[in-house]
Write a protein that holds these residues in place. Structure first.
Motif, PDB file in Angstrom:
ATOM      1  N   ALA A 468       0.590  -1.319   0.195  1.00 15.33           N
ATOM      2  CA  ALA A 468       0.077   0.327  -0.106  1.00 15.33           C
ATOM      3  C   ALA A 468       1.044   0.569   0.713  1.00 15.33           C
ATOM      4  O   ALA A 468       2.116   1.486   0.091  1.00 15.33           O
ATOM      5  CB  ALA A 468      -0.817   0.009   1.263  1.00 15.33           C
ATOM      6  N   GLU A 469       0.373   2.575  -0.270  1.00 15.90           N
ATOM      7  CA  GLU A 469       0.590   4.004  -0.625  1.00 15.90           C
ATOM      8  C   GLU A 469       0.184   4.655   0.967  1.00 15.90           C
ATOM      9  O   GLU A 469      -0.864   4.508   0.907  1.00 15.90           O
ATOM     10  CB  GLU A 469       0.499   4.481  -1.813  1.00 15.90           C
ATOM     11  CG  GLU A 469       1.087   5.586  -1.190  1.00 15.90           C
ATOM     12  CD  GLU A 469       1.669   6.744  -3.061  1.00 15.90           C
ATOM     13  OE1 GLU A 469       1.243   5.957  -3.795  1.00 15.90           O
ATOM     14  OE2 GLU A 469       2.211   7.922  -3.224  1.00 15.90           O
ATOM     15  N   ALA A 470       1.022   5.099   1.549  1.00 16.31           N
ATOM     16  CA  ALA A 470       0.725   5.832   2.239  1.00 16.31           C
ATOM     17  C   ALA A 470       0.150   7.221   2.916  1.00 16.31           C
ATOM     18  O   ALA A 470       1.486   7.864   2.003  1.00 16.31           O
ATOM     19  CB  ALA A 470       1.478   5.560   3.696  1.00 16.31           C
ATOM     20  N   VAL A 527       6.546   4.815   0.577  1.00 17.25           N
ATOM     21  CA  VAL A 527       6.187   6.346   2.253  1.00 17.25           C
ATOM     22  C   VAL A 527       6.834   7.317   0.452  1.00 17.25           C
ATOM     23  O   VAL A 527       7.877   7.589   0.812  1.00 17.25           O
ATOM     24  CB  VAL A 527       6.544   6.170   3.791  1.00 17.25           C
ATOM     25  CG1 VAL A 527       7.237   8.012   3.522  1.00 17.25           C
ATOM     26  CG2 VAL A 527       5.774   5.090   3.826  1.00 17.25           C
ATOM     27  N   ASN A 528       5.539   9.025   0.950  1.00 19.42           N
ATOM     28  CA  ASN A 528       6.096   9.979   0.322  1.00 19.42           C
ATOM     29  C   ASN A 528       7.140  10.476   0.542  1.00 19.42           C
ATOM     30  O   ASN A 528       7.587  11.475   1.918  1.00 19.42           O
ATOM     31  CB  ASN A 528       5.178  10.636  -0.059  1.00 19.42           C
ATOM     32  CG  ASN A 528       4.073   9.996  -1.815  1.00 19.42           C
ATOM     33  OD1 ASN A 528       4.265   9.432  -3.026  1.00 19.42           O
ATOM     34  ND2 ASN A 528       3.288   8.992  -0.013  1.00 19.42           N
ATOM     35  N   LEU A 529       8.742  10.958  -0.134  1.00 22.54           N
ATOM     36  CA  LEU A 529       9.743  11.769   0.296  1.00 22.54           C
ATOM     37  C   LEU A 529       9.100  13.061  -0.037  1.00 22.54           C
ATOM     38  O   LEU A 529       9.038  12.985  -1.324  1.00 22.54           O
ATOM     39  CB  LEU A 529      10.588  11.384   0.682  1.00 22.54           C
ATOM     40  CG  LEU A 529      10.780  10.483   1.499  1.00 22.54           C
ATOM     41  CD1 LEU A 529      12.891   9.888   1.163  1.00 22.54           C
ATOM     42  CD2 LEU A 529      10.391  10.941   2.756  1.00 22.54           C
ATOM     43  N   LEU A 559      10.712   3.960  -0.580  1.00 18.94           N
ATOM     44  CA  LEU A 559      10.503   5.604  -0.282  1.00 18.94           C
ATOM     45  C   LEU A 559      10.155   5.534  -2.086  1.00 18.94           C
ATOM     46  O   LEU A 559      11.150   5.208  -3.046  1.00 18.94           O
ATOM     47  CB  LEU A 559      11.941   5.777   0.113  1.00 18.94           C
ATOM     48  CG  LEU A 559      12.207   5.650   1.428  1.00 18.94           C
ATOM     49  CD1 LEU A 559      13.423   6.289   1.853  1.00 18.94           C
ATOM     50  CD2 LEU A 559      10.732   5.705   2.750  1.00 18.94           C
ATOM     51  N   GLU A 560       8.947   6.574  -2.486  1.00 19.99           N
ATOM     52  CA  GLU A 560       8.600   6.980  -2.981  1.00 19.99           C
ATOM     53  C   GLU A 560       9.253   8.775  -2.808  1.00 19.99           C
ATOM     54  O   GLU A 560       8.902   9.249  -2.335  1.00 19.99           O
ATOM     55  CB  GLU A 560       7.149   7.143  -3.678  1.00 19.99           C
ATOM     56  CG  GLU A 560       6.352   6.010  -3.414  1.00 19.99           C
ATOM     57  CD  GLU A 560       5.157   6.111  -3.646  1.00 19.99           C
ATOM     58  OE1 GLU A 560       4.411   6.640  -3.846  1.00 19.99           O
ATOM     59  OE2 GLU A 560       4.786   4.657  -3.971  1.00 19.99           O
ATOM     60  N   ILE A 561      10.337   9.516  -4.154  1.00 15.06           N
ATOM     61  CA  ILE A 561      10.855   9.600  -3.777  1.00 15.06           C
ATOM     62  C   ILE A 561      10.514  10.334  -5.927  1.00 15.06           C
ATOM     63  O   ILE A 561      10.445  10.075  -6.794  1.00 15.06           O
ATOM     64  CB  ILE A 561      12.141  10.530  -4.569  1.00 15.06           C
ATOM     65  CG1 ILE A 561      12.750   9.594  -3.071  1.00 15.06           C
ATOM     66  CG2 ILE A 561      12.783  11.652  -4.542  1.00 15.06           C
ATOM     67  CD1 ILE A 561      14.013   8.758  -3.332  1.00 15.06           C
ATOM     68  N   ILE A 589      10.689   5.710  -8.259  1.00 11.53           N
ATOM     69  CA  ILE A 589      10.697   7.174  -8.313  1.00 11.53           C
ATOM     70  C   ILE A 589       9.214   7.900  -8.934  1.00 11.53           C
ATOM     71  O   ILE A 589       8.660   6.881  -9.810  1.00 11.53           O
ATOM     72  CB  ILE A 589      11.574   7.771  -9.865  1.00 11.53           C
ATOM     73  CG1 ILE A 589      13.043   6.392  -9.905  1.00 11.53           C
ATOM     74  CG2 ILE A 589      11.197   8.149 -11.095  1.00 11.53           C
ATOM     75  CD1 ILE A 589      13.752   7.281  -8.714  1.00 11.53           C
ATOM     76  N   ASP A 590       8.941   8.541  -8.316  1.00 14.70           N
ATOM     77  CA  ASP A 590       6.954   8.923  -8.279  1.00 14.70           C
ATOM     78  C   ASP A 590       6.937  10.062  -9.725  1.00 14.70           C
ATOM     79  O   ASP A 590       8.046  10.671  -9.978  1.00 14.70           O
ATOM     80  CB  ASP A 590       6.821   9.438  -6.910  1.00 14.70           C
ATOM     81  CG  ASP A 590       5.167   9.169  -6.729  1.00 14.70           C
ATOM     82  OD1 ASP A 590       4.855   8.668  -7.736  1.00 14.70           O
ATOM     83  OD2 ASP A 590       5.206   9.556  -5.455  1.00 14.70           O
ATOM     84  N   ASP A 591       5.753   9.643 -10.314  1.00 16.74           N
ATOM     85  CA  ASP A 591       5.389  11.036 -11.346  1.00 16.74           C
ATOM     86  C   ASP A 591       5.904  10.342 -12.209  1.00 16.74           C
ATOM     87  O   ASP A 591       6.670  11.627 -12.646  1.00 16.74           O
ATOM     88  CB  ASP A 591       4.950  11.973 -10.998  1.00 16.74           C
ATOM     89  CG  ASP A 591       4.681  11.746  -9.745  1.00 16.74           C
ATOM     90  OD1 ASP A 591       3.780  11.423  -9.041  1.00 16.74           O
ATOM     91  OD2 ASP A 591       4.527  13.141  -8.746  1.00 16.74           O
ATOM     92  N   LEU A 610       9.618   2.149 -11.159  1.00 13.53           N
ATOM     93  CA  LEU A 610       8.950   3.265 -11.571  1.00 13.53           C
ATOM     94  C   LEU A 610       7.332   3.713 -11.453  1.00 13.53           C
ATOM     95  O   LEU A 610       7.127   2.763 -11.929  1.00 13.53           O
ATOM     96  CB  LEU A 610       9.390   2.980 -12.663  1.00 13.53           C
ATOM     97  CG  LEU A 610      10.988   4.244 -13.701  1.00 13.53           C
ATOM     98  CD1 LEU A 610      10.569   3.989 -14.835  1.00 13.53           C
ATOM     99  CD2 LEU A 610      11.136   5.144 -12.765  1.00 13.53           C
ATOM    100  N   LYS A 611       7.097   5.129 -11.437  1.00  8.90           N
ATOM    101  CA  LYS A 611       5.337   5.132 -11.303  1.00  8.90           C
ATOM    102  C   LYS A 611       5.324   5.504 -12.475  1.00  8.90           C
ATOM    103  O   LYS A 611       5.485   7.200 -12.133  1.00  8.90           O
ATOM    104  CB  LYS A 611       5.056   5.244  -9.703  1.00  8.90           C
ATOM    105  CG  LYS A 611       4.884   4.464  -8.666  1.00  8.90           C
ATOM    106  CD  LYS A 611       4.106   5.218  -7.207  1.00  8.90           C
ATOM    107  CE  LYS A 611       2.507   5.009  -7.298  1.00  8.90           C
ATOM    108  NZ  LYS A 611       2.611   5.304  -5.674  1.00  8.90           N
ATOM    109  N   ILE A 612       4.825   4.840 -13.216  1.00  7.94           N
ATOM    110  CA  ILE A 612       4.109   6.610 -13.821  1.00  7.94           C
ATOM    111  C   ILE A 612       3.041   7.488 -13.421  1.00  7.94           C
ATOM    112  O   ILE A 612       2.294   6.864 -13.088  1.00  7.94           O
ATOM    113  CB  ILE A 612       3.838   5.282 -15.890  1.00  7.94           C
ATOM    114  CG1 ILE A 612       4.861   4.529 -15.820  1.00  7.94           C
ATOM    115  CG2 ILE A 612       3.095   6.543 -16.618  1.00  7.94           C
ATOM    116  CD1 ILE A 612       3.896   3.119 -16.531  1.00  7.94           C
TER     117      ILE A 612
END
Ligand code: C2E
Ligand code: MG
Ligand code: MG
Length: 693
Positions: A468-470, A527-529, A559-561, A589-591, A610-612
């Motif tokens: 899950a993404e928090a 977790v988003n940073l 960790l999502e950056i 790597i987010d977005d 990688l997150k599209i």
């Protein structure tokens, strides 16, 4: 009349002792002058003793050098008294020259007392012979000896006073001065001796029970030399120690200054940073309250900086920012403050004689930036939008002033960029709201108003949950539940994100531990940073601590950056990412696709996923370009050995398309909304039951 004669060896020795005593005295005055507290008394007392013994023994050796055809001896109590007088006079002299000032009157008075003291010592010493009949003194010579004593004392006091500070040739000058002083003291003594006449048939009363004998001169000499050398040695060692301490203190001050410079300045441009700016604004406000006048706060934001940064890379961007800083700074007076408080945001604080002066200045700044910049062989054209807040008038605190200047800047940007705007209350409502929100945000952590919602991620192929993404939520006391886009920016701008981010990390790990214990050991919690957290030195440690506290293996955490964050300071992020990756933490790597995607760089990043960006997913069905981009990203990710996640999956068509393209996992409203942990688990359980049937 008895005719006396001198042993010239002893006369010479007495001169040497006088010079040595003078040198010691001069050196000690230097010590006393620089000593502090109790050390002053210590050096004065010790100095008085050493110098007194020196002067007295010069005199005593001088007496021993004198031979009469009759036996001579020295009455012990009277000799001791002469020694005491010498020590007291020297103590007085040392005290006098260690005073901060020595006006002429004080010098004359001091010379009289010291001269009398030395004369008293001398003639008391003579009296120790206890001659019968008494010694006749020649009045002229007697008077001259007194005059010489006073004159020599005046010279000695003045020299000692002048030489007490350390200066380059002080050692040599002291040596010369000591020779002059020594000769003066000896001159006084032998003039006094010459004044003495011993009538025929004189008898020395002290021969009976006084000091006498041949070894006396040697004994006095050795004792004196010992006393003087100990005093001198101690003084020299202490001076060395003091010099070393001073050196240490100096380097400490330097190091401190460097640290302050680092803490209060922006490393890229060397300009003051946010913290120093706040301080300067507060000072400026205080000054206006006390002395009147006014000042302006100008918020300068560069237009067109981002495209330059994206097109030419961050090295060029950095160079351009430096050039902008230099150009703006050159136009200012030294008392003005130019700070850099964010990416391409500068703030200028200027004191004004009248508010209207701000107009000319702002126009000049805008004009300066509009001239092209030559950076690494390129002519770069950017412009600036400036927002102006005035004090008094446009705010009560540094924060409010900055917010209002910021609001005015946005107004200028809205009005076509490359210009400036004065703050006006009509721009205020937004700024005021932001300020209020900031105050609430400050209290939010303390009042437990944050919570995390969890959005599931599913394996694209077998549709099973993989974690899950928090996502952060803020239960605002009056505005209800707020989503991150309402407050994350503000938290970033003010640095509050560091503390909030730590909370998120901990809470997410705590939750993941619960699931782990329930048996979901292969799940990962994401977790988003934010960019600021990523630059913060404590990040790696915070992550390690959160994992340890909740007994989680490092690869339970992703960790999502965002891509922009990871690329903005490539070298620095590489180090941090490498450390996290070495720990075993999963990196995403987010977005992806929205920023400056340097493939070269992407290849070097130790990322796992990688997150599209959901922007591409949204238009997948209608926009063939987006479909092409997504398939390119998937191919790229696969080539680099990365997991591919698609976010924002809202429809079945999107789900099928992305699955066919080869995405590893999917996330989106179709599969599950972000929900509090409890409801999130209910959905998972429902899914499991369905799968089982
Ligand atoms: P993100 O990391 O890209 O997170 C995904 C965002 O997309 C979430 O918005 C989520 O609710 C939303 N989303 C999920 N599925 C769909 C869908 O099917 N359609 C659409 N239209 N949207 C979907 P949210 O929760 O508002 O978060 C927004 C952004 O705020 C996040 O983007 C992330 O960058 C940031 N953020 C959230 N939580 C945190 C946090 O704890 N720390 C930091 N630094 N940033 C956070
Ligand atoms: Mg995210
Ligand atoms: Mg995203």
């Amino acid at each position: 009349m008895l005719i006396g004669n001198y042993s010239f060896t002893l006369v010479f020795i007495s001169l040497c002792v006088a010079i040595l005593a003078s040198y010691t005295a001069l050196d000690l005055t230097g010590r006393i002058a620089t000593a502090r507290g109790r050390a002053v008394h210590f050096w004065t007392a010790g100095g008085a003793l050493a110098m007194g013994v020196g002067v007295w023994s010069m005199h005593f050796i001088g007496m021993l050098a004198f031979k009469l055809p009759i036996d001579l001896g020295y009455d012990i109590p009277i000799t001791a008294l002469s020694l005491l007088i010498a020590v007291l006079s020297c103590g007085f002299a040392l005290w006098l020259v260690s005073q901060p000032k020595l006006p002429i009157l004080q010098l004359v008075f001091g010379a009289l007392i010291m001269g009398s003291g030395i004369s008293a010592m001398h003639y008391t010493g003579m009296a120790a012979l206890r001659m019968t009949p008494g010694i006749d003194y020649d009045p002229t010579l007697f008077a001259s000896s007194l005059l010489i004593a006073v004159g020599a004392s005046a010279a000695a006091l003045w020299i000692a006073f002048r030489l007490r500070q350390h200066s380059p040739y002080v050692g040599v000058i002291r040596g010369g001065a000591a020779v002059i002083m020594g000769i003066a003291i000896v001159g006084m003594h032998y003039t006094g001796m010459a004044a003495a006449q011993f009538p025929e048939g004189s008898f020395c009363g002290a021969t009976l029970n006084g000091l006498r004998g041949n070894g006396l001169d040697g004994l006095v000499l050795i004792t004196t030399l010992a006393v003087l050398s100990i005093a001198l040695l101690t003084s020299i060692l202490d001076a060395r120690l003091e010099a070393r301490t001073a050196d240490l203190a100096k380097s400490l001050t330097l190091a401190n200054r460097e640290l302050t410079q680092l803490a209060l300045h922006d490393t890229l441009t060397g300009l003051p940073n946010r913290m120093l700016l706040d301080d300067r604004i507060n000072q400026a406000m205080k000054k206006v309250e006390e002395q009147g006048g006014c000042f302006a706060l100008m918020f300068i934001d560069l237009d067109g900086f981002k495209p330059v940064n994206d097109a030419f890379g961050h090295h060029m961007g950095d160079q351009l920012l430096r050039e902008v800083g230099v150009r703006l700074r050159e136009d200012l007076r030294s008392q003005d403050t130019l700070a850099r408080i964010g990416g391409d945001e500068f703030v200028l604080l200027v004191r004004l004689t009248e508010p209207n002066d701000a107009l000319g200045l702002a126009a000049r700044q805008v004009g300066l930036i509009a001239q092209s910049f030559r950076v690494a062989e390129h002519d770069l054209q950017i412009s600036a939008s400036v927002g102006i807040a005035l004090y008094p008038g446009n705010g009560q605190s540094a924060q409010e002033l900055l917010m209002n200047a910021d609001a005015a800047m946005y107004h200028a940007k809205g009005g076509g960029k490359n210009g400036y705007s004065f703050f006006d209350v009509s721009m205020n409502s937004n700024a005021r709201k932001q300020l209020q929100l900031l105050q609430d945000l400050r209290a939010a952590l303390e009042h437990n108003q944050f919570s995390l919602h969890y959005q599931p991620k599913f394996d694209a192929a077998n549709r099973r949950p993989v974690g899950a993404e928090a996502l952060l939520r803020w239960q605002h006391p009056t505005q209800g539940m707020l989503l991150p886009d309402k407050f994350i920016d503000l938290a970033e701008k003010t640095g509050l994100i560091i503390a909030i981010g730590d909370w998120v990390l901990n809470e997410a790990c705590r939750q993941m531990r619960e699931w782990y214990v329930l048996g979901y050991t292969d799940w990962r919690i994401a977790v988003n940073l934010s960019a600021l957290q990523f630059c913060h030195a404590g990040l790696v440690q915070s992550v390690a601590k959160a994992l340890a506290t909740h007994h989680l293996p490092a690869n339970s955490l992703t960790l999502e950056i965002t891509e922009t964050t990871a690329m903005s300071d490539a070298d620095a992020s590489m180090t941090v990412l490498q450390e996290l990756s070495d720990m075993g933490v999963d990196l995403s790597i987010d977005d992806f696709g929205t920023g400056y995607s340097s493939l070269m760089y992407l290849k070097r990043l130790p990322a796992n996923e990688l997150k599209i960006d959901r922007g591409f997913v949204r238009d997948l069905e209608h926009d063939s370009d987006d479909a092409a981009i997504v398939s390119a990203i998937v191919a790229l990710g696969q080539a680099l050995g990365l997991r591919i996640v698609a976010e924002g999956v809202e429809t079945g068509v999107q789900q099928d398309f992305l699955t066919k393209l080869g995405c590893d996992s999917l996330q989106g409203y179709l599969l599950g909304h972000p929900l509090p942990a409890e409801r999130f688990m209910q959905n998972i359980a429902r899914g499991e039951t369905l799968a089982a049937v």
